[in-house]
Design an enzyme around this catalytic site. Structure first.
Site, PDB file in Angstrom:
ATOM      1  N   ARG A 146       0.824  -1.212   0.000  1.00  6.65           N
ATOM      2  CA  ARG A 146       0.000   0.000   0.000  1.00  6.65           C
ATOM      3  C   ARG A 146       0.860   1.265   0.000  1.00  6.65           C
ATOM      4  O   ARG A 146       0.534   2.272   0.629  1.00  6.65           O
ATOM      5  CB  ARG A 146      -0.960   0.021   1.201  1.00  6.65           C
ATOM      6  N   SER A 155     -11.447  -0.194   3.008  1.00  7.17           N
ATOM      7  CA  SER A 155     -10.633  -0.470   4.194  1.00  7.17           C
ATOM      8  C   SER A 155     -10.057   0.837   4.734  1.00  7.17           C
ATOM      9  O   SER A 155      -9.298   1.516   4.038  1.00  7.17           O
ATOM     10  CB  SER A 155      -9.495  -1.426   3.840  1.00  7.17           C
ATOM     11  N   GLU A 184      -5.587   4.275   6.009  1.00  8.15           N
ATOM     12  CA  GLU A 184      -5.229   4.123   4.598  1.00  8.15           C
ATOM     13  C   GLU A 184      -5.650   5.325   3.773  1.00  8.15           C
ATOM     14  O   GLU A 184      -4.891   5.777   2.913  1.00  8.15           O
ATOM     15  CB  GLU A 184      -5.845   2.842   4.021  1.00  8.15           C
TER      16      GLU A 184
END
Length: 370
Positions: free
Chosen positions: A179, A258, A362
């Site tokens: 990520r 998420s 995130e």
């Protein structure tokens, strides 16, 4: 795709913006999947690479703060909005030649995945249903269900704000990790314009199925291949069951998907974490654990949140945990960004108190922070 900030002004005369769609005191909430955030001083919508570059240059030359917006699926904008220019990238362009796919940054990602499946090409079929634009994918190194875009991206064309020129970076130069990427590490430097992928012609079959849940639902073993359409449709069903496919009628999808990344722990931290798990859940409790590189272990943020007491549907206010998945924080219809952040902070503090692990958000925050 999201980045914000004002880099040092470059030398040279200020350039005037070419004619594009411009709004003043423009609402930004409708441009995000959270449907949250205040207005921007000015909103520019660019439909070509040239318009994108002109808008960025004008902001940089005048010292105006700049916020880049693609699909808005990874943005948390403060209730006060953004004091500067918000640039919405709405470029279009799909070029498919053999197994090579090139996408303009503004292309809708889910549509691009569907096209590759229809063309019989494997490599991104398990990334179906992820909201947002193609330009966002290299920034976050988007991944799900055993696939990451880093495995198929060969080039990213971007405008380098520091150098004042368009550059092309190879997949290796993008410095992808979990990520993360070069673009995320230096968010004020690059504006992604186009992304090139190298896919696989496997005679209508998917890439090897890597994710255990996907393999189980498909009735195959990890590593097997299945028809491309089966892989895509299975992932879409799995995502929809977790509220991870956008649906304006379903408030569980008024989210950024998420909200937290899965923690990656070194050996000492993982051992300490295991001790906290046994202390809290019993001597036989075993947390999820996946290899994440030499001496590193990845565990599940969703598991941590649930076991810390934040179950599906948690909350009484207008921002709550999704009723379908503990990893998604949602706007139930009339939340503010501060409502969302208050819930996020509560979850972070609760997980840290119980397990000694600090969750990291995130989505990109604009004008606010946890």
């Amino acid at each position: 795709m999201s980045c914000s900030g004002t880099p040092p002004s470059r030398s040279g005369p200020s350039r005037s913006l070419a004619p594009v769609h411009v709004l003043h005191d423009a609402p930004l909430a409708p441009l995000t999947t959270f449907r949250l955030g205040g207005p921007a001083t000015r909103l520019v919508t660019a439909t070509t690479d040239a318009e994108v570059i002109d808008a960025v240059r004008e902001a940089d030359d005048s010292g105006t703060p700049l916020l880049i917006i693609g699909g808005g699926s990874n943005l948390v904008i403060g209730d006060k909005g953004f004091d500067g220019t918000a640039l919405r990238i709405a470029t279009q362009g799909v070029a498919l030649s053999g197994t090579t796919l090139e996408l303009a940054a503004g292309e809708i990602w889910t549509d691009a995945v569907a096209r590759t499946v229809e063309a019989g090409l494997a490599g991104i079929e398990c990334l179906a249903g992820i909201p947002g634009s193609a330009g966002a994918t290299p920034i976050q190194n988007v991944g799900a269900y055993g696939q990451e875009v880093s495995s198929t991206i060969t080039e990213v064309t971007a405008y380098d704000r520091r150098a004042g020129e368009t550059v092309t970076l190879t997949g290796e130069e993008c410095a992808f990790s979990y990520r993360h990427s070069r673009f995320k590490a230096d968010p004020e430097r690059y504006v992604v314009l186009r992304v090139r992928f190298e896919l696989e012609d496997a005679a209508g079959l998917s890439a090897p199925v890597r994710y255990a849940e996907t393999a189980r639902v498909l009735g195959v073993e990890p590593g097997d291949r299945v028809p491309l359409a089966d892989a895509r449709e299975t992932v879409l069903r799995l995502r929809a069951g977790k509220g991870m496919v956008l649906d304006p009628e379903d408030h569980d999808t008024w989210s950024a998907g998420s909200f937290f990344t899965n923690p990656i722990l070194g050996e000492e931290r993982f051992a300490a974490f295991q001790a906290r798990v046994r202390e809290h859940l019993g001597a036989d409790a075993v947390p999820p654990a996946y290899p994440a590189g030499e001496g590193l272990t990845k565990t599940s943020a969703a598991w941590l949140i649930d076991k810390a007491g934040f179950t599906k549907g948690y909350g009484t206010g207008p921002a709550r945990i999704s009723t379908k998945h503990t990893l998604a924080l949602t706007n139930r219809g009339d939340a503010t960004t501060e409502d969302l952040l208050a819930l996020a902070r509560e979850v972070v503090a609760g997980v840290r108190d119980v397990f000694g692990v600090t969750l990291v958000n995130e989505p990109v925050t604009v004008g606010v922070s946890l």
